[in-house]
Design a protein around this motif. Structure first.
Motif, PDB file in Angstrom:
ATOM      1  N   GLU A  15       0.852  -1.186   0.000  1.00 37.61           N
ATOM      2  CA  GLU A  15       0.000   0.000   0.000  1.00 37.61           C
ATOM      3  C   GLU A  15       0.889   1.238   0.000  1.00 37.61           C
ATOM      4  OE1 GLU A  15      -3.268  -0.105  -0.172  1.00 37.61           O
ATOM      5  OE2 GLU A  15      -3.436  -2.280   0.055  1.00 37.61           O
ATOM      6  N   PRO A  16       0.562   2.247  -0.812  1.00 39.95           N
ATOM      7  CA  PRO A  16       1.401   3.452  -0.893  1.00 39.95           C
ATOM      8  C   PRO A  16       1.653   4.127   0.452  1.00 39.95           C
ATOM      9  CG  PRO A  16      -0.242   3.475  -2.628  1.00 39.95           C
ATOM     10  CD  PRO A  16      -0.566   2.307  -1.739  1.00 39.95           C
ATOM     11  N   GLU A  17       0.660   4.111   1.341  1.00 35.45           N
ATOM     12  CA  GLU A  17       0.835   4.802   2.619  1.00 35.45           C
ATOM     13  C   GLU A  17       1.826   4.100   3.547  1.00 35.45           C
ATOM     14  OE1 GLU A  17      -2.898   2.391   2.503  1.00 35.45           O
ATOM     15  OE2 GLU A  17      -2.290   4.151   1.372  1.00 35.45           O
ATOM     16  N   LEU A  18       2.268   2.886   3.219  1.00 38.50           N
ATOM     17  CA  LEU A  18       3.242   2.169   4.036  1.00 38.50           C
ATOM     18  C   LEU A  18       4.669   2.267   3.495  1.00 38.50           C
ATOM     19  CD1 LEU A  18       1.142  -0.974   4.993  1.00 38.50           C
ATOM     20  CD2 LEU A  18       1.637   1.056   6.375  1.00 38.50           C
ATOM     21  N   VAL A  19       4.845   2.829   2.309  1.00 37.45           N
ATOM     22  CA  VAL A  19       6.188   2.985   1.735  1.00 37.45           C
ATOM     23  C   VAL A  19       7.099   3.828   2.635  1.00 37.45           C
ATOM     24  CG1 VAL A  19       7.490   3.942  -0.219  1.00 37.45           C
ATOM     25  CG2 VAL A  19       5.465   2.530  -0.628  1.00 37.45           C
ATOM     26  N   PRO A  20       6.594   4.874   3.316  1.00 32.72           N
ATOM     27  CA  PRO A  20       7.492   5.625   4.212  1.00 32.72           C
ATOM     28  C   PRO A  20       8.154   4.776   5.293  1.00 32.72           C
ATOM     29  CG  PRO A  20       5.520   6.902   3.787  1.00 32.72           C
ATOM     30  CD  PRO A  20       5.289   5.526   3.196  1.00 32.72           C
ATOM     31  N   VAL A  21       7.539   3.685   5.695  1.00 32.89           N
ATOM     32  CA  VAL A  21       8.162   2.794   6.679  1.00 32.89           C
ATOM     33  C   VAL A  21       9.460   2.236   6.109  1.00 32.89           C
ATOM     34  CG1 VAL A  21       7.910   0.613   7.940  1.00 32.89           C
ATOM     35  CG2 VAL A  21       5.956   2.180   7.753  1.00 32.89           C
ATOM     36  N   ILE A  22       9.401   1.756   4.878  1.00 38.69           N
ATOM     37  CA  ILE A  22      10.596   1.194   4.230  1.00 38.69           C
ATOM     38  C   ILE A  22      11.633   2.284   3.983  1.00 38.69           C
ATOM     39  CG2 ILE A  22      11.460   0.025   2.160  1.00 38.69           C
ATOM     40  CD1 ILE A  22       8.760  -1.449   2.047  1.00 38.69           C
ATOM     41  N   ARG A  23      11.180   3.434   3.518  1.00 41.08           N
ATOM     42  CA  ARG A  23      12.078   4.567   3.248  1.00 41.08           C
ATOM     43  C   ARG A  23      12.805   4.984   4.533  1.00 41.08           C
ATOM     44  NH1 ARG A  23       8.477   8.604   1.233  1.00 41.08           N
ATOM     45  NH2 ARG A  23       8.219   9.234   3.390  1.00 41.08           N
ATOM     46  N   ASN A  24      12.100   5.021   5.650  1.00 40.49           N
ATOM     47  CA  ASN A  24      12.720   5.440   6.911  1.00 40.49           C
ATOM     48  C   ASN A  24      13.684   4.395   7.457  1.00 40.49           C
ATOM     49  OD1 ASN A  24      11.519   7.957   6.941  1.00 40.49           O
ATOM     50  ND2 ASN A  24       9.701   7.205   8.014  1.00 40.49           N
ATOM     51  N   VAL A  25      13.398   3.120   7.247  1.00 42.67           N
ATOM     52  CA  VAL A  25      14.354   2.078   7.633  1.00 42.67           C
ATOM     53  C   VAL A  25      15.641   2.248   6.821  1.00 42.67           C
ATOM     54  CG1 VAL A  25      14.841  -0.415   7.563  1.00 42.67           C
ATOM     55  CG2 VAL A  25      12.645   0.416   8.437  1.00 42.67           C
ATOM     56  N   ALA A  26      15.517   2.505   5.538  1.00 44.01           N
ATOM     57  CA  ALA A  26      16.690   2.710   4.686  1.00 44.01           C
ATOM     58  C   ALA A  26      17.538   3.871   5.208  1.00 44.01           C
ATOM     59  CB  ALA A  26      16.254   2.979   3.243  1.00 44.01           C
TER      60      ALA A  26
END
Length: 129
Positions: A15-26
């Protein structure tokens, strides 16, 4: 303890709204590796673009997975999502050009899992070296 030669995997609903989770882990991993600020920013944007490209290919419902592999001065990210038969991650267009400009290397492909299900994959690497 050093972070190099380790890996971290994150899985979220595609889901697009969960992409920031991955971006912030990176970004967090890059900060902990003491990479340069420009490299950290490039990684955040590249992961965001890669995940966005994959979400366009995603079968629904599915999971977006991203594995970060850490080595000396380099982070490799492999993002993947189950997709419909015949779907392939794009290797052209504005988002792809942005992705290429941000990272040292990038490639995309569609692979088959052991059960034959198609999976769209984008793998990228950023480096201070």
């Amino acid at each position: 303890m050093t972070l190099t030669d380790r890996s971290v995997e994150v899985s979220v609903d595609a889901e697009p709204e969960l992409v920031p989770v991955i971006r912030n882990v990176a970004a967090d991993l890059a900060i902990r590796m003491d990479l340069q600020l420009d490299t950290i920013a490039d990684l955040r944007l590249a992961v965001d673009e890669a995940c966005g490209l994959l979400l366009k290919q995603a079968a629904t419902p599915t999971t977006l997975r991203c594995r970060f592999t850490l080595s000396e001065h380099t982070i490799t990210a492999r993002a993947e999502v189950a997709c419909e038969d015949g779907a392939t991650p794009p290797q052209e267009g504005f988002s792809w050009h942005v992705l290429n400009a941000l990272v040292r290397e990038v490639r995309s492909q569609t692979i088959r899992e052991s059960d034959g299900a198609p999976v769209a994959v984008i793998e990228l690497a950023v480096s201070d070296a």
